[in-house]
Scaffold this motif. Structure first.
Motif, PDB file in Angstrom:
ATOM      1  N   PRO A  45      15.434  94.477   4.223  1.00  0.00           N
ATOM      2  CA  PRO A  45      16.003  95.460   3.302  1.00  0.00           C
ATOM      3  C   PRO A  45      16.569  96.652   4.053  1.00  0.00           C
ATOM      4  CG  PRO A  45      13.608  95.548   3.262  1.00  0.00           C
ATOM      5  CD  PRO A  45      13.971  94.343   4.065  1.00  0.00           C
ATOM      6  N   GLU A  46      17.403  97.420   3.355  1.00  0.00           N
ATOM      7  CA  GLU A  46      17.928  98.659   3.922  1.00  0.00           C
ATOM      8  C   GLU A  46      16.807  99.706   3.951  1.00  0.00           C
ATOM      9  OE1 GLU A  46      20.900  98.966   5.179  1.00  0.00           O
ATOM     10  OE2 GLU A  46      21.691  97.024   4.489  1.00  0.00           O
ATOM     11  N   GLY A  47      17.009 100.732   4.743  1.00  0.00           N
ATOM     12  CA  GLY A  47      16.050 101.823   4.787  1.00  0.00           C
ATOM     13  C   GLY A  47      15.667 102.194   6.202  1.00  0.00           C
ATOM     14  N   VAL A  48      14.669 103.054   6.303  1.00  0.00           N
ATOM     15  CA  VAL A  48      14.138 103.505   7.578  1.00  0.00           C
ATOM     16  C   VAL A  48      12.773 102.863   7.783  1.00  0.00           C
ATOM     17  CG1 VAL A  48      13.286 105.511   8.864  1.00  0.00           C
ATOM     18  CG2 VAL A  48      15.392 105.682   7.513  1.00  0.00           C
ATOM     19  N   PHE A  49      12.548 102.313   8.945  1.00  0.00           N
ATOM     20  CA  PHE A  49      11.300 101.621   9.244  1.00  0.00           C
ATOM     21  C   PHE A  49      10.507 102.424  10.277  1.00  0.00           C
ATOM     22  CE2 PHE A  49      13.996  98.509   7.393  1.00  0.00           C
ATOM     23  CZ  PHE A  49      13.166  97.598   6.755  1.00  0.00           C
ATOM     24  N   TYR A  50       9.211 102.558  10.007  1.00  0.00           N
ATOM     25  CA  TYR A  50       8.314 103.300  10.898  1.00  0.00           C
ATOM     26  C   TYR A  50       7.173 102.383  11.307  1.00  0.00           C
ATOM     27  CZ  TYR A  50       4.593 106.649  12.176  1.00  0.00           C
ATOM     28  OH  TYR A  50       3.578 107.315  12.813  1.00  0.00           O
ATOM     29  N   HIS A  79      19.269  93.366  13.154  1.00  0.00           N
ATOM     30  CA  HIS A  79      20.102  93.759  12.022  1.00  0.00           C
ATOM     31  C   HIS A  79      20.442  95.244  12.023  1.00  0.00           C
ATOM     32  CE1 HIS A  79      20.138  89.937   9.784  1.00  0.00           C
ATOM     33  NE2 HIS A  79      18.919  89.757  10.257  1.00  0.00           N
ATOM     34  N   GLY A  80      20.099  95.938  13.091  1.00  0.00           N
ATOM     35  CA  GLY A  80      20.510  97.317  13.240  1.00  0.00           C
ATOM     36  C   GLY A  80      19.857  98.293  12.289  1.00  0.00           C
ATOM     37  N   ARG A  81      18.643  97.999  11.851  1.00  0.00           N
ATOM     38  CA  ARG A  81      17.960  98.907  10.949  1.00  0.00           C
ATOM     39  C   ARG A  81      17.464 100.149  11.698  1.00  0.00           C
ATOM     40  NH1 ARG A  81      20.400  96.059   8.162  1.00  0.00           N
ATOM     41  NH2 ARG A  81      19.652  94.833   6.365  1.00  0.00           N
ATOM     42  N   SER A  82      17.417 101.257  10.997  1.00  0.00           N
ATOM     43  CA  SER A  82      16.875 102.491  11.562  1.00  0.00           C
ATOM     44  C   SER A  82      15.369 102.311  11.755  1.00  0.00           C
ATOM     45  CB  SER A  82      17.157 103.665  10.620  1.00  0.00           C
ATOM     46  OG  SER A  82      16.627 104.860  11.152  1.00  0.00           O
ATOM     47  N   LEU A  83      14.911 102.420  13.000  1.00  0.00           N
ATOM     48  CA  LEU A  83      13.529 102.071  13.325  1.00  0.00           C
ATOM     49  C   LEU A  83      12.917 103.136  14.224  1.00  0.00           C
ATOM     50  CD1 LEU A  83      11.112 100.086  13.485  1.00  0.00           C
ATOM     51  CD2 LEU A  83      12.359  98.867  15.285  1.00  0.00           C
ATOM     52  N   LEU A 310      10.879 111.306   8.812  1.00  0.00           N
ATOM     53  CA  LEU A 310      11.359 110.052   8.233  1.00  0.00           C
ATOM     54  C   LEU A 310      12.242 110.311   7.018  1.00  0.00           C
ATOM     55  CD1 LEU A 310       8.060 107.967   8.494  1.00  0.00           C
ATOM     56  CD2 LEU A 310      10.076 107.824   9.975  1.00  0.00           C
ATOM     57  N   THR A 311      11.933 111.342   6.251  1.00  0.00           N
ATOM     58  CA  THR A 311      12.750 111.692   5.094  1.00  0.00           C
ATOM     59  C   THR A 311      14.141 112.134   5.536  1.00  0.00           C
ATOM     60  OG1 THR A 311      10.792 112.340   3.828  1.00  0.00           O
ATOM     61  CG2 THR A 311      12.916 113.204   3.079  1.00  0.00           C
ATOM     62  N   ALA A 312      14.213 112.911   6.617  1.00  0.00           N
ATOM     63  CA  ALA A 312      15.509 113.342   7.139  1.00  0.00           C
ATOM     64  C   ALA A 312      16.329 112.147   7.620  1.00  0.00           C
ATOM     65  CB  ALA A 312      15.304 114.347   8.278  1.00  0.00           C
ATOM     66  N   LEU A 313      15.676 111.185   8.273  1.00  0.00           N
ATOM     67  CA  LEU A 313      16.380 109.978   8.718  1.00  0.00           C
ATOM     68  C   LEU A 313      16.892 109.181   7.522  1.00  0.00           C
ATOM     69  CD1 LEU A 313      14.056 108.707  11.601  1.00  0.00           C
ATOM     70  CD2 LEU A 313      16.244 109.900  11.815  1.00  0.00           C
ATOM     71  N   LEU A 314      16.092 109.108   6.460  1.00  0.00           N
ATOM     72  CA  LEU A 314      16.488 108.375   5.269  1.00  0.00           C
ATOM     73  C   LEU A 314      17.699 109.036   4.613  1.00  0.00           C
ATOM     74  CD1 LEU A 314      15.617 105.959   3.476  1.00  0.00           C
ATOM     75  CD2 LEU A 314      14.274 107.582   2.126  1.00  0.00           C
ATOM     76  N   ARG A 315      17.688 110.364   4.519  1.00  0.00           N
ATOM     77  CA  ARG A 315      18.822 111.076   3.928  1.00  0.00           C
ATOM     78  C   ARG A 315      20.076 110.918   4.775  1.00  0.00           C
ATOM     79  NH1 ARG A 315      15.317 116.505   2.464  1.00  0.00           N
ATOM     80  NH2 ARG A 315      14.374 115.695   0.520  1.00  0.00           N
ATOM     81  N   ARG A 316      19.909 110.962   6.089  1.00  0.00           N
ATOM     82  CA  ARG A 316      21.045 110.776   6.980  1.00  0.00           C
ATOM     83  C   ARG A 316      21.636 109.388   6.813  1.00  0.00           C
ATOM     84  NH1 ARG A 316      19.329 111.448  12.912  1.00  0.00           N
ATOM     85  NH2 ARG A 316      18.610 113.423  12.018  1.00  0.00           N
ATOM     86  N   GLU A 317      20.790 108.406   6.669  1.00  0.00           N
ATOM     87  CA  GLU A 317      21.268 107.036   6.466  1.00  0.00           C
ATOM     88  C   GLU A 317      22.019 106.928   5.139  1.00  0.00           C
ATOM     89  OE1 GLU A 317      18.732 103.354   5.508  1.00  0.00           O
ATOM     90  OE2 GLU A 317      19.039 103.245   7.668  1.00  0.00           O
TER      91      GLU A 317
END
Length: 322
Positions: A45-50, A79-83, A310-317
């Motif tokens: 899925p899309e999103g930020v992964f921690y 898949h180039g997800r934000s991690l 993580l919230t900032a990364l999610l908003r940036r994405e």
């Protein structure tokens, strides 16, 4: 809707992060990796992964959780997800040998250490370093297996006990022992520097007078042999206001180079003033009581800072996708 996905294997350690997400209204989902299915034919899925997978997962019965997390991370990176805390961070979490080699590349001293495969080779390593030595596991977590050995006779006694113990946690998960020169501090404490978003957040002075198992998580209460913050002396974990150290910038560079967005580095200073880093935690926990005592709230706390990052990364994405 895009959200933060938290990879882990210990519910208790995630409880403060859940509260931090709820406080800022960040949508999140947990990926509890123990056993399950990983469909390599479908994109994640899309999103930020921690990733906060722990080296000590095997002590909770989650034997292959790090390997499972590694497979998931491979898919996420493909898949180039934000991690946050990807492949390299997991490797460092699982190997102190890897930690020490990477720290050395950034000019961060570590104690003289010999890696040993085969318990019968430990005496030779200890003799080469000279007593006293620390005996520890390469892959451990929670300070598992750490013993201070002051003499050849003491080592013989320790090895005899290991030879007959039925406790699987007494032996390193990956079969690699570390024999390390003992660094004696003028006072019984170590320092743990916490980093979020790759930047220094705060440092904690940790009292070591009662042992080496130093997990700061509130959830460690009740674990046999654990130095538990809930029952430890009042100053067991104390946040140091205005802490500075010449190695902090090197530590930040080390974390950036190794893709560690959230982590902690533990170090000790000896009687001559020399500092040695001896542990890198990419699955870091925080002591809530110490944070309250220091007057830290919201994004000034460890979990609050992680949630904000993580919230900032999610908003940036989300802005990038718009």
């Amino acid at each position: 809707m895009s959200k933060v996905h938290v990879i882990h294997e210990n519910d208790a350690w995630v409880e403060p992060l859940r509260a931090a997400f709820d406080a800022v209204g960040t949508p999140y989902e947990e990926w509890f990796l123990d056993t399950g299915l990983l469909d390599l034919t479908r994109p994640p899925p899309e999103g930020v992964f921690y990733n906060r997978m722990s080296a000590s997962s095997h002590t909770r019965g989650h034997i292959y959780a790090p390997e499972y997390a590694g497979a998931v991370i491979e898919m996420l990176e493909r898949h180039g997800r934000s991690l946050v805390n990807g492949r390299r961070a997991l490797q460092l979490e699982l190997s102190k040998v890897a930690q020490y080699q990477a720290l050395a590349l950034h000019g961060i001293p570590t104690p003289a250490t010999i890696a040993v495969v085969g318990r019968e080779n430990i005496p030779d390593a200890a003799a080469k370093l000279g007593y006293p030595v620390i005996l520890k596991h390469n892959r451990a977590g929670k300070g598992l297996g750490v013993q201070l050995v002051r003499s050849a006779a003491g080592l013989e006694e320790a090895l005899a006990a290991l030879a007959v113990t039925a406790d699987p946690e007494a032996h390193p998960r990956d079969g690699i022992w570390l024999v390390q020169r003992y660094v004696e501090a003028p006072e019984p404490f170590i320092t743990r520097a916490e980093f979020v978003g790759g930047r220094f957040l705060y440092a904690v002075r940790v009292d070591t007078s009662e042992g080496f198992r130093l997990c700061p998580a509130d959830a460690c209460e009740g674990e046999i042999g654990e130095v538990c913050p809930a029952v430890a002396p009042a100053q067991k974990f104390r946040i140091l206001d205005g802490f500075t150290h010449p190695l902090l910038h090197r530590m930040e560079a080390f974390l950036l180079a190794n893709g560690v967005g959230v982590g902690a580095i533990e170090f000790i200073t000896d009687r001559t003033g020399a500092t040695f880093a001896y542990d890198v935690n990419t699955n870091t926990n925080y002591n809530a009581e110490a944070e309250r005592a220091a007057g830290r709230r919201g994004a000034q706390t460890g979990m609050g800072a992680i949630a904000a990052h993580l919230t900032a990364l999610l908003r940036r994405e989300g802005r990038a996708a718009a």
